[in-house]
Design a protein around this motif. Structure first.
Motif, PDB file in Angstrom:
ATOM      1  N   TRP A 148       0.827  -1.206   0.000  1.00  0.00           N
ATOM      2  CA  TRP A 148       0.000   0.000   0.000  1.00  0.00           C
ATOM      3  C   TRP A 148       0.870   1.268   0.000  1.00  0.00           C
ATOM      4  O   TRP A 148       0.442   2.318  -0.478  1.00  0.00           O
TER       5      TRP A 148
ATOM      6  N   TYR B 148      -6.219  -0.352   4.458  1.00  0.00           N
ATOM      7  CA  TYR B 148      -4.880  -0.890   4.199  1.00  0.00           C
ATOM      8  C   TYR B 148      -4.766  -2.387   4.492  1.00  0.00           C
ATOM      9  O   TYR B 148      -3.679  -2.873   4.830  1.00  0.00           O
TER      10      TYR B 148
ATOM     11  N   THR C 251      -4.089  -5.843   3.274  1.00  0.00           N
ATOM     12  CA  THR C 251      -3.433  -6.323   2.056  1.00  0.00           C
ATOM     13  C   THR C 251      -4.252  -7.384   1.338  1.00  0.00           C
ATOM     14  O   THR C 251      -4.169  -7.521   0.116  1.00  0.00           O
TER      15      THR C 251
END
Length: 405
Positions: A290, A314, A316
């Protein structure tokens, strides 16, 4: 006269608007509906991970439908909870097949293992997160992996660690130990990866397994300490890795061993769960971080999260879900352009995946390029590192050996 003319203009504008609206409705009504089946492990042992997969996958298709629709095609996503339970995949597959899906998305190795043979019979192409079952690609079938096999994930960690080991001037062999989840997914690196690591120059120590969601991994870590391990590799989830790193910190092992996990061990969640114990840890994955804010794929992920989720989280695994959506969407788009929207089905999507052009992954991962004889999309992986609570680039674009039986 002017008033009459103005009235005519207004009627004309209304009429033209009506024609445009009618044209749009007609176009939508005539578009072919392509159904996609998601085997979502949204409950069970990988629930959190799979939930993020589905968010990224479904958001990508929402974005496409809104901003870049496939001419002549509408997408309908069917999702069933398979719970990472081998007993649930085949009934869901039967249901999806009856519903007429043209392609699917599998969340893990358990699904890959369970459905490989049946998908070959039904000839339904599915992209899969589960790279822990080599027979799915030899001979090539209808499961298209989203990354190399798990042994190559271990190989990427070994390649980078060995480079650093030699640069530091060490002459002895580095010692590798796996501490990992006792499932086909968790054990996925062992059979092929450890013999390769030994040939590459590592002393391979006996692997240490655990079951379920552990509260303490001190026993495995103390074994690694006694055997003087240098690289500790784990193929499991963020919750597992958080326990491992917290216990390693408590035992004073951080900084004495390099801890590294696979794709599912990095992101916002492990920072919450393990805090400062994550500092310096590595993660091998097939996609960027990110923190790579200039990357087109990351920029798209941020836009989608803001629009459809209201904020950036955020996670993943959200990005991991975007990857199969992108591959599937591009295959459908190519099939529609090449064979006509009315002919988009499981056969033409399979042809698009196996004979179509390389798929532009927007920089999120290496470009995907399958073939009639290959079900792995690329042969490069990345290593990320946690620095000040943020996952950043450690070493990208590591070429792996593409291990398989």
């Amino acid at each position: 006269m002017k008033r009459k003319d103005n009235g005519k203009w207004k009627l004309g504008i209304v009429f033209i608007g009506f024609l445009f609206a009618l044209s749009a409705i007609s176009s939508t009504a005539m578009a072919k509906e392509v159904k996609l089946g998601v085997f979502g492990d949204v409950t069970g042992p990988i629930a959190f991970t799979a939930q993020q997969f589905y968010k990224g996958y479904s958001d990508y298709f929402k974005w496409v439908e809104k901003y870049d629709p496939i001419p002549g095609i509408t997408i309908k996503i069917l999702m069933e909870d398979t719970g990472y339970d081998p007993k649930r995949y085949l009934p869901v597959l039967k249901k999806f097949s009856a519903a007429g899906i043209s392609a699917g998305y599998i969340n893990g190795t358990m699904g890959t293992m369970t459905m490989d043979k049946e998908l070959r019979k039904l000839k339904i192409p599915c992209v899969s997160e589960g790279s822990g079952y080599p027979p799915a690609i030899k001979p090539p079938g209808y499961i298209f992996l989203l990354r190399p096999l798990y042994p190559d994930v271990l190989a990427a960690a070994c390649i980078h660690f060995m480079d650093l080991w030699k640069k530091a001037g060490h002459k002895e062999k580095p010692k590798l130990i796996e501490i990992t989840w006792d499932t086909p997914y968790g054990r996925g690196c062992i059979a092929l990866g450890e013999p390769w690591a030994e040939k590459y120059g590592f002393e391979v120590l006996p692997y240490q397994l655990f079951s379920g969601q552990p509260n303490d991994l001190s026993t495995q870590l103390l074994r690694a300490k006694k055997l003087q391990a240098n690289l500790v590799f784990s193929n499991h989830l963020e919750g597992h890795q958080a326990v491992l790193l917290r216990d390693a910190r408590r035992l004073g092992l951080l900084g004495k061993m390099q801890f590294c996990g696979g794709s599912e061990t990095r992101g916002a969640e492990i920072i919450k769960l393990a805090g400062k114990a994550v500092e310096g840890a590595w993660c091998v994955s097939h996609f960027v971080d990110w923190s790579e804010t200039e990357n087109k794929g990351i920029q798209l992920g941020m836009k989608m999260q803001k629009e459809f989720r209201g904020k950036l989280d955020y996670q993943t695994q959200y990005l991991m879900g975007v990857i199969p959506a992108r591959i599937t969407e591009q295959a459908i788009r190519y099939a529609a352009k090449t064979y006509g929207p009315e002919n988009v089905n499981k056969e033409t999507i399979y042809k698009a995946l196996t004979t179509g052009p390389e798929i532009d992954m927007l920089g999120l991962s290496p470009n995907a390029n399958y073939s009639p004889t290959e079900r792995r999309p690329f042969k490069h992986l990345n290593i990320s590192k946690c620095v000040n609570g943020v996952w950043v680039r450690e070493k990208y674009h590591i070429e792996v050996p593409w291990l398989k039986p």
